[in-house]
Design a protein around this motif. Structure first.
Motif: not given
Length: 241
Positions: A193-214
């Motif tokens: 919600d960039f209306d509620q959190y206007p600065l958030l656009a500067d936080a993107l993109p996140a580092f994103e990962c899926i952790l599997r066993p091991g």
């Protein structure tokens, strides 16, 4: 060596995933069986759980470990171990979620894995392990977006976790809306919600990962992280400096 593999990320303070780095541990082979765990841990051990599956919104409670294992078996009979995309709603209701989050590793489980050498050999940092914690929970459990003051290694032994990370200088509104200073109200799973959190656009993109066993994830100190369990999970983390 693991120390050599981690070093460039440690120096740059950037997260990194090491696939199958802990797949040789006994924990990887055995901990997906609740009977095995029941045999190695004293079932009268008191453990701390979050009823509701999310520390920002849940009740904390102390129960016997044997009762927690009984809960996991019951949950599994009712909901299985992972999301069924055919089922609506696909996530279990919050009141069915009990997350055994951030407990000291139980006596009996510590011999089934090794904390990586780099936490204690003083080649990356001072070599002081601060805490080694275990996290057990069904799919649906969440750790809301927060940061920790120490470097963190997360070892995934059973199940699957989806992790979003943001660098320490990113504007993620930590400490707002009644949250602790280290906790953010932002849920990266929801449309932002960039209306509620206007600065958030500067936080993107996140580092994103899926952790599997091991798998193993390096979370540098003060990096924000949000963690969703997508398949019933057992993880261990170590904080070190």
């Amino acid at each position: 060596s693991m120390t050599g593999a981690l070093e460039p990320y440690y120096q740059k303070k950037e997260p990194a995933v090491f696939r199958q780095a802990v797949a040789s541990a006994r924990a990887y082979n055995n901990w997906n069986d609740w009977d095995y765990i029941e045999n190695i841990v004293d079932i009268n051990t008191i453990c701390h759980v979050e009823v509701g599956g999310n520390y920002a919104t849940s009740e904390r409670s102390d129960i016997r470990f044997g009762d927690y294992l009984a809960y996991l078996r019951f949950f599994e009979e009712k909901h299985g171990r992972a999301v069924d995309p055919q089922k609506i709603p696909s996530w279990p209701p919050n009141q069915d979620l009990v997350y055994l989050a951030q407990n000291d590793v139980f006596a009996g489980m510590g011999q089934d894995f090794d904390v990586p050498d780099f936490c204690s050999n003083a080649m990356l940092g001072e070599g002081r392990i601060y805490n080694t914690m275990i996290w057990i929970g069904p799919y649906g459990c969440v750790s809301p977006m927060h940061f920790d003051p120490l470097d963190n290694i997360l070892m995934q032994f059973v199940g699957v976790k989806h992790v979003w990370l943001f660098a320490p200088d990113k504007p993620v509104y930590a400490g707002t809306e009644g949250n602790q200073y280290n906790t953010s109200p932002i849920n990266p799973e929801q449309p932002l919600d960039f209306d509620q959190y206007p600065l958030l656009a500067d936080a993107l993109p996140a580092f994103e990962c899926i952790l599997r066993p091991g798998d193993m994830l390096f979370i540098p100190k003060k990096w924000y992280h949000y963690v969703r369990t997508v398949e019933t999970s057992v993880s261990v983390n170590a904080w070190w400096r």
